[in-house]
Design a protein around this motif. Sequence first.
Motif, PDB file in Angstrom:
ATOM      1  N   UNK A   1       0.844  -1.203   0.000  1.00 40.37           N
ATOM      2  CA  UNK A   1       0.000   0.000   0.000  1.00 40.37           C
ATOM      3  C   UNK A   1       0.877   1.249   0.000  1.00 40.37           C
ATOM      4  N   UNK A   2       0.461   2.216  -0.808  1.00 39.23           N
ATOM      5  CA  UNK A   2       1.163   3.505  -0.833  1.00 39.23           C
ATOM      6  C   UNK A   2       0.724   4.349   0.354  1.00 39.23           C
ATOM      7  N   UNK A   3       1.705   4.992   0.956  1.00 40.19           N
ATOM      8  CA  UNK A   3       1.438   5.919   2.054  1.00 40.19           C
ATOM      9  C   UNK A   3       2.127   7.229   1.682  1.00 40.19           C
ATOM     10  N   UNK A   4       1.336   8.258   1.461  1.00 40.75           N
ATOM     11  CA  UNK A   4       1.878   9.556   1.052  1.00 40.75           C
ATOM     12  C   UNK A   4       2.486  10.286   2.248  1.00 40.75           C
ATOM     13  N   UNK A   5       3.646  10.891   2.050  1.00 41.68           N
ATOM     14  CA  UNK A   5       4.289  11.713   3.074  1.00 41.68           C
ATOM     15  C   UNK A   5       3.774  13.136   2.895  1.00 41.68           C
ATOM     16  N   UNK A   6       3.179  13.699   3.942  1.00 40.97           N
ATOM     17  CA  UNK A   6       2.522  15.007   3.848  1.00 40.97           C
ATOM     18  C   UNK A   6       3.287  16.150   4.490  1.00 40.97           C
ATOM     19  N   UNK A   7       4.355  15.873   5.213  1.00 40.43           N
ATOM     20  CA  UNK A   7       5.137  16.941   5.833  1.00 40.43           C
ATOM     21  C   UNK A   7       5.553  16.547   7.234  1.00 40.43           C
ATOM     22  N   UNK A   8       6.278  17.442   7.871  1.00 40.91           N
ATOM     23  CA  UNK A   8       6.746  17.185   9.226  1.00 40.91           C
ATOM     24  C   UNK A   8       5.682  17.590  10.239  1.00 40.91           C
ATOM     25  N   UNK A   9       5.659  16.857  11.343  1.00 38.20           N
ATOM     26  CA  UNK A   9       4.731  17.161  12.428  1.00 38.20           C
ATOM     27  C   UNK A   9       5.513  17.072  13.734  1.00 38.20           C
ATOM     28  N   UNK A  10       5.093  17.881  14.687  1.00 35.67           N
ATOM     29  CA  UNK A  10       5.737  17.949  15.996  1.00 35.67           C
ATOM     30  C   UNK A  10       4.728  17.507  17.041  1.00 35.67           C
ATOM     31  N   UNK A  11       5.106  16.543  17.875  1.00 37.50           N
ATOM     32  CA  UNK A  11       4.256  16.074  18.962  1.00 37.50           C
ATOM     33  C   UNK A  11       4.913  16.450  20.282  1.00 37.50           C
ATOM     34  N   UNK A  12       4.103  16.840  21.253  1.00 38.64           N
ATOM     35  CA  UNK A  12       4.614  17.121  22.587  1.00 38.64           C
ATOM     36  C   UNK A  12       4.238  18.509  23.048  1.00 38.64           C
ATOM     37  N   UNK A  13       4.594  18.762  24.298  1.00 38.08           N
ATOM     38  CA  UNK A  13       4.302  20.059  24.899  1.00 38.08           C
ATOM     39  C   UNK A  13       5.523  20.632  25.585  1.00 38.08           C
ATOM     40  N   UNK A  14       6.671  20.143  25.289  1.00 36.41           N
ATOM     41  CA  UNK A  14       7.906  20.626  25.872  1.00 36.41           C
ATOM     42  C   UNK A  14       8.138  20.024  27.234  1.00 36.41           C
ATOM     43  N   UNK A  15       9.324  19.992  27.703  1.00 38.85           N
ATOM     44  CA  UNK A  15      10.503  20.593  27.085  1.00 38.85           C
ATOM     45  C   UNK A  15      11.123  19.752  25.963  1.00 38.85           C
ATOM     46  N   UNK A  16      10.573  18.548  25.724  1.00 36.58           N
ATOM     47  CA  UNK A  16      11.101  17.692  24.652  1.00 36.58           C
ATOM     48  C   UNK A  16       9.974  17.293  23.713  1.00 36.58           C
ATOM     49  N   UNK A  17      10.334  17.111  22.446  1.00 42.69           N
ATOM     50  CA  UNK A  17       9.340  16.855  21.411  1.00 42.69           C
ATOM     51  C   UNK A  17       9.701  15.629  20.582  1.00 42.69           C
ATOM     52  N   UNK A  18       8.693  15.104  19.892  1.00 40.22           N
ATOM     53  CA  UNK A  18       8.876  14.062  18.890  1.00 40.22           C
ATOM     54  C   UNK A  18       8.651  14.702  17.530  1.00 40.22           C
ATOM     55  N   UNK A  19       9.544  14.409  16.590  1.00 41.82           N
ATOM     56  CA  UNK A  19       9.423  14.900  15.220  1.00 41.82           C
ATOM     57  C   UNK A  19       9.139  13.700  14.326  1.00 41.82           C
ATOM     58  N   UNK A  20       8.155  13.847  13.455  1.00 43.49           N
ATOM     59  CA  UNK A  20       7.750  12.733  12.595  1.00 43.49           C
ATOM     60  C   UNK A  20       7.286  13.245  11.248  1.00 43.49           C
ATOM     61  N   UNK A  21       7.208  12.306  10.293  1.00 47.77           N
ATOM     62  CA  UNK A  21       6.527  12.593   9.035  1.00 47.77           C
ATOM     63  C   UNK A  21       5.049  12.318   9.262  1.00 47.77           C
ATOM     64  N   UNK A  22       4.208  13.255   8.947  1.00 47.35           N
ATOM     65  CA  UNK A  22       2.772  13.024   8.909  1.00 47.35           C
ATOM     66  C   UNK A  22       2.511  12.293   7.607  1.00 47.35           C
ATOM     67  N   UNK A  23       1.798  11.168   7.673  1.00 44.73           N
ATOM     68  CA  UNK A  23       1.570  10.364   6.476  1.00 44.73           C
ATOM     69  C   UNK A  23       0.083  10.118   6.272  1.00 44.73           C
ATOM     70  N   UNK A  24      -0.270   9.850   5.021  1.00 45.99           N
ATOM     71  CA  UNK A  24      -1.663   9.587   4.653  1.00 45.99           C
ATOM     72  C   UNK A  24      -1.742   8.284   3.866  1.00 45.99           C
ATOM     73  N   UNK A  25      -2.294   7.243   4.499  1.00 45.40           N
ATOM     74  CA  UNK A  25      -2.429   5.971   3.783  1.00 45.40           C
ATOM     75  C   UNK A  25      -3.544   6.029   2.750  1.00 45.40           C
ATOM     76  N   UNK A  26      -3.525   5.077   1.827  1.00 42.54           N
ATOM     77  CA  UNK A  26      -4.614   4.946   0.865  1.00 42.54           C
ATOM     78  C   UNK A  26      -5.930   4.770   1.626  1.00 42.54           C
ATOM     79  N   UNK A  27      -7.008   5.203   1.014  1.00 38.00           N
ATOM     80  CA  UNK A  27      -8.328   5.209   1.653  1.00 38.00           C
ATOM     81  C   UNK A  27      -8.734   3.842   2.212  1.00 38.00           C
ATOM     82  N   UNK A  28      -8.527   2.794   1.436  1.00 37.29           N
ATOM     83  CA  UNK A  28      -8.936   1.456   1.880  1.00 37.29           C
ATOM     84  C   UNK A  28      -8.156   1.020   3.113  1.00 37.29           C
ATOM     85  N   UNK A  29      -6.872   1.334   3.137  1.00 37.68           N
ATOM     86  CA  UNK A  29      -6.047   0.980   4.291  1.00 37.68           C
ATOM     87  C   UNK A  29      -6.469   1.790   5.512  1.00 37.68           C
ATOM     88  N   UNK A  30      -6.707   3.068   5.344  1.00 33.92           N
ATOM     89  CA  UNK A  30      -7.154   3.901   6.465  1.00 33.92           C
ATOM     90  C   UNK A  30      -8.477   3.387   7.036  1.00 33.92           C
TER      91      UNK A  30
END
Length: 173
Positions: A71-100
């Motif tokens: 299944x193709x999963x599109x990369x949509x950009x960077x996303x930041x999770x957390x509220x400080x003082x430390x964060x998680x950085x990830x690619x926000x991704x969008x799976x194909x409709x059927x997989x989602x």
Amino acid sequence: MPDQALELSFDAASAGAVEAQWEALREVGLPSQADHKSMTNAPHATVVAAVAVDPAVVSVARDAIAPLLPARIEVRGLVLFGQGPRYTIAHLVEPERELAAAVARIRELVPALRHPVWTPHVTLARRVPQRLVPTAFEVLQSSETPRELIADRLRWWDPALELIEDLAAAPGD
């Protein structure tokens, strides 16, 4: 105890593209998933994480997802999770409709999800100090970012058994 998890993992080219970004962060001394030494560490998108997942749900997940791989999963950009003082950085991704849709059905079967709202992502770095977030974004934006990832298997992680099991793989794997 760590959570049990169902995860989508990627073909070699997709995993390599993510790992290259892990390395780019590590090369400049920033936190990176490349520093994570666990046997489970591989680029992935988590489908379900919970203290316990019923084996019947694991079976349903295998049956629902296997026919959709690869299944193709599109990369949509960077996303930041957390509220400080430390964060998680990830690619926000969008799976194909059927997989989602299949993931949504599976998640409805797990009563105690670690994260009740699914935000599909691929983690690049955890515990990044707030002051280093801009530098990490610069490094990631200057490295080659994949436009899509190919999910080619569903894997099951049970930390109590130290078990990683491929439940479903794309034809030919």
